[in-house]
Design an enzyme around this catalytic site. Structure first.
Site, short mmCIF file in Angstrom:
data_model
loop_
_atom_site.label_atom_id
_atom_site.label_comp_id
_atom_site.label_asym_id
_atom_site.label_seq_id
_atom_site.Cartn_x
_atom_site.Cartn_y
_atom_site.Cartn_z
N LYS B 81 0.85 -1.20 0.00
CA LYS B 81 0.00 0.00 0.00
C LYS B 81 0.88 1.24 0.00
O LYS B 81 1.93 1.26 0.67
CB LYS B 81 -0.89 -0.03 1.25
CG LYS B 81 -1.95 1.08 1.29
CD LYS B 81 -2.83 0.97 2.54
CE LYS B 81 -3.96 2.01 2.54
NZ LYS B 81 -4.82 1.91 3.75
N SER B 160 -9.92 2.17 2.75
CA SER B 160 -8.97 2.86 1.91
C SER B 160 -8.00 1.92 1.20
O SER B 160 -7.40 2.30 0.20
CB SER B 160 -8.17 3.85 2.75
OG SER B 160 -7.33 3.17 3.68
N SER B 184 -10.33 0.11 7.09
CA SER B 184 -9.66 0.17 5.78
C SER B 184 -8.99 -1.10 5.32
O SER B 184 -8.53 -1.17 4.18
CB SER B 184 -8.63 1.30 5.77
OG SER B 184 -9.27 2.55 5.63
#
Lengths: 497, 495, 89
Positions: B81, B160, B184
């Site tokens: 990420k 997210s 998330s």
């Protein structure tokens, strides 16, 4: 209390009568530590720009603070030195504002729950008066970096070497009533910090700087609106800033104006304060507990251990000097102003005439160092040599006048080839003449050569001093002054008074 | 591209075992993923591909594998990420404000992974600064869910960590790192049919992860199986002296905890999670989950978490407040994209006005407001007090049970642009996940079924603090019982 | 209100966007308003999920000394310093 008289003497006159100045200080003292408060970068002064900066200090994304325990100890030590409440639970908060030398966009500080609470400092005023100034709190916080505004026509430069250095903010109560009191407060605070070894007190390098809050009021009236003068970095400037600011405020009020609560800067070149343009916007620091740092807690034993290892502080040392060495408050005060000075004195005075040693240390050593711009550790004359010099006076080997000359010779020698005082006395033949026969001969000679003066002296006994001076001159100052005096009086037939 | 002999079809555990059995090389495995990633740009899961990095590392891994000197994750290709700082590799948190920021350092979690032999395929898309539930706030554009409706309607992968979930669902890596501040990891996992594990706060170091909300952020993996999550967590977790909120506790071998035996385990079902708007099929799936666990020998008990209703409002004060301060460092002075102005304040305002997207700006404004003079007590302090009540709810519940079972999300994946008109509606996605962050507990989302439209749904298990072993054990039992084997049609690859 | 908060947060907001933003923010604030229903008398604020003694570092210089890394990503630098538009005090 001495307060009343002191205050009255401090009033400043205005067109509408007398005004009283009310002063509180926020002193920022750099904690003596090798590494920063929340990072492992160095704290030394004067390094190349941005060389003492860690990723944490530059607020790179994802960086986190880790507290330096030495800084916690230093804050506790300082709190104990200020006879203050130590809070075994305290909290780090973020103080949010934007400034180019504040990399995180917030300063980690302590707001509602500081590590140290209320304490006090006794300040020494002229005439030997002592006044107690309240300490409101002491908290730990990070220093910001440094902005340089004068290196480029359109740019400001930012150096983050200072960013994250540990500071203690020490906040006083608004207990001071004159520039002199504020200066005495800073001097005393500085001495305590230096005794404790928690801040080097170096104001030129910014290790100690003060925000000065000044307001004026009619004596006994309600507190006036205060202005904060930021970052004043010398004791002299603190005095100038307060005096200028108080006068400015009195003038405004007497002209029918009002004081704006604001932050001001002291301009040393002009000796005046001016409003800071950039900080006019009302501050809203949005303090909140820093979620990256757990509350700061420690045990009672931790505090006790530090308390046990606390050095003797200036006030205690002063009292001890007055008691143990029978020194005057003034002399004791001068000797304890710096721990190193007091140590020097004690080393020199060990087993000797303390008063004479104090005179020699204050009158010769301090004066000489001051003139030469040297610190006590750089003194060309060592404490032990001062002791030997005092010994030579005590056993009447030399007079105090000769002692002064011997000291000067030792001082000029410098630290490396420093001769001991006895050697100098021997070499230069400065031994005091105590042989009465030799002195008597010299007295007779002077009397015989000055019959007119003899007559005058008989009428006016004070003239005897002239004869003593002549004899001392004739013996190159080596004659024992007391013996000379006695003989002169006897030969002139004047009663010893 | 078929899935028959395709190495990308393997789970992380299978790939690990295959490498050790020398059935294929790390180079071959990595090349398969590199190719598939390159062919899957339509999904926009990766915002930066690092094939050279991956292939070079694979060569080194092959040397170790050949010498029987393999580390736990030797030669296994992962996606990262973009919130994780990666040394020498652009890291932006998918925000324009970071420009081409290239960290001279590596986050602790990724450093742990590389130290265990894993290798990086690239940086994954996410909502800007992890603020969002659909991956649509990314400055690099939306990421698409590999799952879509039968009509071919494009769906969000959740957020997210949308890039992470999409990548794992689309087999663009064996596992991905992710972060979870309000859901998330778990919400995008639920929306993509993958497993998402948010560990206990303090289990993984936050050092080097772009901060969103410091007291809530926690890193974890998104994987295809519970076992893979256990393997990943074993490497990701651990104490870090540079993060003093990370906990100095031994990291167990989480994979070894997967015994399949949950007999006697008490599973709590919180009644407050039965919200009025919950679709029937999710309620049914939840009931199914209880039955599965009961059948495996667990005991189902009703519990109450009375302050659940206030978790979202508390979260939407606390997270923005912390963010408003955490994101103050993006000022255009030391790194990132600067927008010049007439003076320094103008520079700040333009840099931040143009550098931050709308959702980030909204949250920064809310956070600034909640902390500002006169509002602190009513908003921020109040939220912190409510947060304690929420944490206490869990403590009370755990007197009666060992784990909690809930749905992960109130709905399956939704179409793009759905939340644009009303930010509040988007916030409701976190309704079942956010309590876990507020209380600092571990939670995992396990794919458990499909909705009527054929889209994946997840169930969430919530554990006690540092109870990841028990949590993973139960999650694996749930996973097995659910037998979720559906896969999205491979509509996005170009070759 | 929005203008003042945006000023504090140093975020430039165009005038034409203000009304919509104000509406969104007030909707969010209206939503969080529910918190006032909760009785929080004598409840200690919860600032971190970890309850342990703060961990500290020793006072040793272990970091710094890499100005190139510190300045590597700077939008503007000069002579080893970060450079910003001139600040007037």
């Amino acid at each position: 209390m001495t307060d009343k008289t002191t205050e009255n003497a401090n009033l400043i006159a205005g067109a509408t009568g007398d005004w009283e100045i009310v002063i509180g200080l926020e002193v920022h003292a750099q904690v003596s530590s090798d590494a920063k408060l929340f990072s492992g970068a160095a704290t030394t002064f004067g390094a190349e720009p941005n060389t003492q900066v860690s990723l944490v200090d530059a607020a790179m994304p994802g960086m986190l603070p880790v507290i330096n325990w030495k800084c916690v100890e230093q804050a506790v030590r300082t709190g104990l030195g200020l006879k203050a409440q130590i809070n075994r639970y305290s909290v780090f908060d973020r103080k949010n504002y934007f400034y180019p030398d504040l990399p995180q966009g917030y300063q980690i500080s302590q707001y509602l729950q500081p590590i140290v609470g209320e304490g006090e400092i006794e300040i020494d005023l002229e005439g030997g008066d002592v006044k107690t100034i309240g300490i409101e709190r002491l908290h730990l916080e990070q220093d910001a970096g440094k902005s340089l505004h004068d290196q480029h026509p359109d740019l400001s430069f930012v150096d983050l070497n200072r960013s994250g250095v540990a500071l203690m903010e020490i906040v006083s109560r608004p207990d001071m009533r004159s520039a002199a009191e504020a200066q005495a407060y800073v001097k005393k605070l500085r001495a305590i910090l230096r005794y404790l070894g928690t801040c080097d007190g170096n104001m030129e390098q910014g290790s100690l700087r003060a925000d000065v809050n000044v307001s004026v009021r009619k004596p006994g009236g309600d507190l006036g609106t205060r202005c904060e003068i930021k970052n004043v970095n010398s004791i002299r400037f603190i005095g100038q800033a307060i005096e200028h600011e108080a006068r400015r405020q009195v003038d405004i009020i007497e002209d029918g104006g009002e004081i704006d609560q604001e932050t001001r800067l002291f301009d040393p070149k002009r000796g005046e304060t001016r409003s800071m343009r950039s900080k006019e916007e009302a501050h809203d620091y949005r303090y909140f507990p820093d979620p990256d740092l757990l509350p700061l807690t420690f045990s009672a034993e931790f505090v006790e251990d530090i308390a046990r290892a606390l050095p003797e502080l200036p006030d205690d040392k002063k009292n001890r000097f007055m008691q143990d060495y029978s020194l005057s408050a003034y002399d004791a005060g001068v000797l304890v102003s710096e721990a190193e000075n007091a140590d020097f004195f004690e080393q020199a005075a060990k087993g000797r005439d303390a008063k004479a040693t104090a005179n020699m240390v204050i009158g010769s050593v301090f004066a000489g160092l001051n003139k030469a711009g040297l610190s006590i550790s750089e003194s060309p004359v060592k404490a032990e040599q001062i002791g030997q010099l005092v010994d030579l006076m005590s056993d009447q080997t030399i007079s105090s006048r000769i002692a002064k000359d011997v000291f000067d010779l030792m001082f000029d020698d410098g630290p490396d080839q420093g001769r001991d005082p006895a050697d100098i006395v021997e070499e230069k033949g400065l031994k005091q003449v105590t042989d009465t026969g030799a002195i008597e001969a010299a007295v007779d000679e002077v009397i015989a050569a000055n019959p007119d003066k003899v007559e005058q002296a008989k009428a006016k006994p004070k003239m005897a001093g002239w004869f003593v001076g002549q004899v001392m001159q004739a013996t190159d100052g080596k004659a024992n002054p007391q013996a000379v005096n006695q003989l002169v009086l006897a030969k002139l037939g004047i009663e010893d008074q | 591209m078929g899935q028959g002999n395709d190495l990308t079809a393997l789970t992380l555990a299978q790939a690990r075992d295959g490498l050790r059995a020398k059935e294929f090389t790390a180079r071959e495995l990595t090349q398969s993923f590199v190719d598939r990633v390159a062919a899957s740009e339509k999904l926009n899961a990766y915002i930066l591909q690092t094939p050279e990095h991956a292939l070079e590392a694979a060569e080194r891994s092959d040397a170790r594998l050949g010498a029987d000197d393999a580390r736990p994750l030797e030669g296994l290709p992962l996606g990262v990420k973009d919130l994780f700082c990666t040394r020498g590799v652009r890291t932006t948190a998918c925000s324009n404000i970071l420009g081409d920021f290239t960290p001279p350092y590596e986050s602790k979690v990724t450093e742990n992974l590389w130290a265990d032999g894993a290798l990086m395929l690239g940086k994954l898309n996410n909502d800007e600064f992890a603020m969002g539930s659909s991956n649509e706030t990314s400055a690099y554009g939306a990421c698409l869910n590999p799952w879509r409706t039968d009509a071919g309607e494009a769906l969000v992968p959740g957020g997210s960590s949308g890039g992470s979930s999409a990548a794992i669902a689309a087999r663009l890596g064996l596992a991905a790192t992710a972060t979870d501040t309000g859901g998330s990891i778990r919400q995008p996992a639920a929306l993509t049919g993958t497993v998402g594990l948010k560990p206990t706060y303090g289990r993984c170091s936050r050092w080097g992860i772009v901060a969103f909300a410091s007291s809530l952020d926690q890193a974890g993996p998104i994987t295809r199986t519970v076992r893979d999550s256990a393997i990943m967590l074993t490497s990701m977790a651990g104490h870090d002296a540079r993060d003093t909120t990370s906990v100095d506790m031994v990291v167990p071998d989480y994979e070894a905890a997967l015994t399949g035996d949950i007999r006697g385990l008490r599973i709590g079902v919180p009644k407050e999670y039965r919200i009025d708007t919950m679709p029937l099929e999710i309620e049914a799936l939840w009931q199914q989950g209880m039955d599965w666990l009961r059948d495996a020998g667990a005991e189902i008990v009703d519990v109450s978490l009375p302050h659940t209703k206030y978790a979202l409002p508390a979260y939407y004060i606390i997270a923005p407040a912390e963010a408003s301060s955490n994101l103050a460092r993006y000022d255009g002075v030391r790194y990132g994209a600067r927008k010049m102005g007439d003076d320094i304040d103008d520079m700040y305002a333009r840099t931040r006005g143009e550098g931050f997207g709308e959702e980030v700006q909204r949250r920064l404004l809310i956070g600034t407001y909640a902390l500002s003079a006169g509002y602190y007590d009513a908003y921020y302090l109040k939220a912190l007090q409510v947060r304690r009540l929420i944490a206490q709810d869990f403590e009370n519940a755990y007197e009666h049970c060992d784990l909690l079972l809930t749905p992960t999300t109130p709905s399956a994946a939704f179409p793009l642009d759905k939340g644009q008109s009303d930010p509040l509606e988007m916030y409701l996605n976190d309704v079942f996940t956010v309590t876990v962050n507020l209380a600092g507990l571990p939670g995992i989302s396990v794919p458990a079924g499909l909705d009527a439209k054929g889209l994946p749904l997840g169930l969430q298990l919530i554990g006690k603090a540092f109870g990841e072993e028990e949590l993973l054990r139960a999650a694996q039992v749930l996973e097995e019982a659910a037998g979720f084997s559906a896969k999205p049609d491979d509509w996005w690859t170009s070759s | 209100m929005v203008r003042r908060i945006a000023g504090l947060a140093r975020i430039q907001v165009d005038d034409d966007k203000l009304p919509a933003l104000a509406k969104e923010l007030s909707a969010i604030l209206g939503f969080v308003e529910q918190l006032s229903e909760v009785d929080t008398e004598n409840v200690k604020p919860y600032t971190s999920p970890v309850e342990m003694q703060i961990k500290a570092r020793a006072d040793a210089v272990t970091d710094g000394g890499y100005p190139e890394d510190i300045l590597a990503n700077a939008p503007e630098k000069d002579d080893g310093y970060f450079a910003v538009p001139k600040v007037v005090e």
